[in-house]
Design a protein around this motif. Structure first.
Motif, PDB file in Angstrom:
ATOM      1  N   ASN A 109       0.824  -1.207   0.000  1.00 17.26           N
ATOM      2  CA  ASN A 109       0.000   0.000   0.000  1.00 17.26           C
ATOM      3  C   ASN A 109       0.858   1.258   0.000  1.00 17.26           C
ATOM      4  O   ASN A 109       0.432   2.319   0.434  1.00 17.26           O
ATOM      5  CB  ASN A 109      -0.927   0.004   1.225  1.00 17.26           C
ATOM      6  CG  ASN A 109      -2.048   1.017   1.093  1.00 17.26           C
ATOM      7  OD1 ASN A 109      -2.519   1.315  -0.009  1.00 17.26           O
ATOM      8  ND2 ASN A 109      -2.475   1.577   2.223  1.00 17.26           N
ATOM      9  N   CYS A 291      -5.989  -3.981   6.965  1.00 15.89           N
ATOM     10  CA  CYS A 291      -6.134  -4.671   5.687  1.00 15.89           C
ATOM     11  C   CYS A 291      -7.466  -5.416   5.601  1.00 15.89           C
ATOM     12  O   CYS A 291      -8.043  -5.545   4.509  1.00 15.89           O
ATOM     13  CB  CYS A 291      -4.971  -5.634   5.476  1.00 15.89           C
ATOM     14  SG  CYS A 291      -4.979  -6.452   3.882  1.00 15.89           S
ATOM     15  N   TRP A 294     -10.197  -3.350   3.916  1.00 13.48           N
ATOM     16  CA  TRP A 294     -10.077  -2.903   2.537  1.00 13.48           C
ATOM     17  C   TRP A 294     -11.267  -3.390   1.720  1.00 13.48           C
ATOM     18  O   TRP A 294     -11.688  -4.542   1.818  1.00 13.48           O
ATOM     19  CB  TRP A 294      -8.793  -3.441   1.910  1.00 13.48           C
ATOM     20  CG  TRP A 294      -7.548  -2.780   2.432  1.00 13.48           C
ATOM     21  CD1 TRP A 294      -7.447  -1.871   3.442  1.00 13.48           C
ATOM     22  CD2 TRP A 294      -6.209  -2.999   1.975  1.00 13.48           C
ATOM     23  NE1 TRP A 294      -6.144  -1.517   3.653  1.00 13.48           N
ATOM     24  CE2 TRP A 294      -5.364  -2.192   2.758  1.00 13.48           C
ATOM     25  CE3 TRP A 294      -5.648  -3.806   0.990  1.00 13.48           C
ATOM     26  CZ2 TRP A 294      -3.976  -2.165   2.569  1.00 13.48           C
ATOM     27  CZ3 TRP A 294      -4.282  -3.785   0.804  1.00 13.48           C
ATOM     28  CH2 TRP A 294      -3.461  -2.958   1.583  1.00 13.48           C
ATOM     29  N   GLY A 299      -4.818  -1.683  -2.234  1.00 11.21           N
ATOM     30  CA  GLY A 299      -4.853  -0.813  -1.066  1.00 11.21           C
ATOM     31  C   GLY A 299      -5.383   0.578  -1.371  1.00 11.21           C
ATOM     32  O   GLY A 299      -5.408   0.996  -2.538  1.00 11.21           O
ATOM     33  N   PRO A 347      -4.161  -7.262  -1.775  1.00  8.17           N
ATOM     34  CA  PRO A 347      -4.261  -7.443  -0.319  1.00  8.17           C
ATOM     35  C   PRO A 347      -3.623  -8.717   0.210  1.00  8.17           C
ATOM     36  O   PRO A 347      -3.052  -8.720   1.295  1.00  8.17           O
ATOM     37  CB  PRO A 347      -5.779  -7.434  -0.070  1.00  8.17           C
ATOM     38  CG  PRO A 347      -6.352  -6.652  -1.199  1.00  8.17           C
ATOM     39  CD  PRO A 347      -5.480  -6.953  -2.374  1.00  8.17           C
ATOM     40  N   TYR A 350      -0.073  -8.110   0.677  1.00  7.05           N
ATOM     41  CA  TYR A 350       0.080  -7.212   1.825  1.00  7.05           C
ATOM     42  C   TYR A 350       0.022  -8.003   3.131  1.00  7.05           C
ATOM     43  O   TYR A 350       0.829  -7.798   4.043  1.00  7.05           O
ATOM     44  CB  TYR A 350      -1.021  -6.156   1.775  1.00  7.05           C
ATOM     45  CG  TYR A 350      -0.969  -5.104   2.860  1.00  7.05           C
ATOM     46  CD1 TYR A 350      -0.257  -3.930   2.671  1.00  7.05           C
ATOM     47  CD2 TYR A 350      -1.657  -5.277   4.057  1.00  7.05           C
ATOM     48  CE1 TYR A 350      -0.226  -2.952   3.645  1.00  7.05           C
ATOM     49  CE2 TYR A 350      -1.640  -4.312   5.043  1.00  7.05           C
ATOM     50  CZ  TYR A 350      -0.924  -3.146   4.828  1.00  7.05           C
ATOM     51  OH  TYR A 350      -0.898  -2.184   5.808  1.00  7.05           O
TER      52      TYR A 350
END
Length: 419
Positions: A109, A291, A294, A299, A347, A350
């Motif tokens: 992100n 997260c 989201w 992101g 994501p 992430y």
């Protein structure tokens, strides 16, 4: 104190120092407890790397350097981050000042992701080489050509990256454009040159880079000549490698990390290290929770970038010429651009970076005692009051702050004389 007409004497200052010592511990005791702290970290965080380097001063063992890399950080970087690392050092302002070296990454992100940090006696090629050798071993770098480093154009750091002993001889080395421009501005302060340098740095193709450099030469031959010994692959997007999937021009990653720890950089060493660990531990947890909220395929920061680019590209469309190869003409159908983003930005990637945990440790009274005393490094106190504020850059010195606005109907008191 002058405003309140209070007389602050030596006793008040001494009492303040004693209070701070009771709260944070004596700095000598904190150095003596470093090995016990290392042992507690290894117990609570398996896979952690902690290296303490000392030197002998006669019969006294003195502190020299200390390196820390949590397993959650190094594994998170290898599992869910792009192969780009920001390197920088900041000054410790405590009783024994020195540099704090840091390696920071950019996560999915576009935020900072600290990998490792170290306290050293000074910032030079030797200490950076030592730091990078430990970092290379931690994050299992096998081919230096596959990685990118971005720095503030420090000569010692650049030499350390290119050093064969570090296995980074073929790595891409970018320079922060802001620091590059500050050096350029010292000799070429004209404002109209600034935009041309920015345009050249932001150029996405070599053709446009050459065009902006030609415009710079037409405006100032001396300004153009200043860049002739600067490798464009270190500061222009047109020459960046594609493997990193990242086109950042500024070393803001490290600046963000330095700003996050600015309030603890004047603390004794153990207090400072524990505050940094706590900050990283809480950040890891908070970002895992964030997260889960989201709502898009990427992101929030990446979504804003895509939307901004989409507004400019709304009139274009893509004609496929091969797998992942298109010719762009006019766009006729609106699609979700995030579907075409690299896996580094989604994501799930992430979460791969933040899945692991930096664990808490026991209180100091519960640490297993270790009979390995370490004395603080030698430090000669300089005359005068120690400088606590950083040296501002030329552009910051020229900035003037606006005077505070006064309430409607009332005049400011400045400049008013009374009888």
């Amino acid at each position: 104190m002058k405003k309140c007409k209070l007389d602050v004497g030596v006793q008040t200052i001494t009492a303040k120092r004693k209070t701070k010592r009771l709260k944070e511990g004596h700095y000598i005791d904190q150095y003596n407890n470093l090995v016990a702290y290392r042992k507690e970290l290894l117990r609570s965080n398996p896979g952690l790397t902690v290296e303490i380097k000392t030197c002998m001063d006669g019969d006294i063992r003195r502190f020299q350097r200390m390196y820390i890399c949590f397993a959650a950080c190094k594994n998170g970087w290898m599992n869910g981050c792009r192969p780009i690392i920001g390197l920088d050092g900041c000054h410790i302002k405590g009783h024994h000042p020195g540099p704090l070296l840091a390696a920071v990454h950019i996560h999915a992100n576009n935020g900072m992701f600290p990998i490792a940090y170290a306290i050293a006696e000074t910032e030079n090629q030797e200490t950076w080489t030592w730091f990078l050798e430990l970092l290379k071993w931690d994050i299992k770098i096998e081919r230096g050509s596959s990685y990118t480093f971005i720095t503030d154009k420090q000569k010692a750091l650049g030499n350390a990256i290119a050093d064969n002993a570090c296995w980074f001889p073929n790595a891409e080395h970018r320079h922060c454009v802001r620091h590059l421009y500050n050096n350029f501005k010292a000799k070429h302060p004209r404002e109209e040159l600034k935009q041309l340098v920015r345009n050249a740095a932001r150029s996405s193709t070599v053709v446009w880079f050459n065009k902006h450099m030609a415009d710079l030469r037409e405006l100032s031959e001396r300004a153009w000549s200043w860049f002739q010994d600067k490798n464009p692959a270190q500061w222009s997007r047109a020459y960046f490698r594609d493997e990193t999937r990242c086109d950042i021009l500024l070393n803001n990653l490290c600046e963000s990390f330095n700003a996050a720890i600015v309030l603890v950089r004047d603390k004794p060493i153990l207090t400072m290290l524990e505050n940094i660990r706590m900050d990283m531990m809480v950040r890891q947890s908070n970002r895992r929770v964030a997260c889960e909220r989201w709502k898009d395929l990427v992101g929030p920061r990446i979504k804003k970038i895509i939307d901004k680019i989409g507004q400019r590209a709304i009139e274009y469309r893509a004609h496929r010429t091969g797998e992942f190869i298109f010719q762009i003409t006019v766009r006729f159908k609106k699609q979700e651009a995030a579907l075409y983003c690299n896996d580094y930005l989604i994501p799930s990637t992430y979460m791969e970076a933040y899945n692991l945990i930096i664990y808490h440790i026991a209180g100091q009274e519960d640490w297993e005692p270790v009979d390995y005393p370490i004395a603080p490094p030698l430090f000669k106190q300089q005359p005068g009051r120690p400088e606590m504020k950083r040296v501002k850059e030329p552009r910051e010195r020229n900035q003037t702050t606006a005077p505070p606005a006064h309430k409607e109907g009332k005049l400011p008191k400045a400049g008013i004389k009374t009888c």
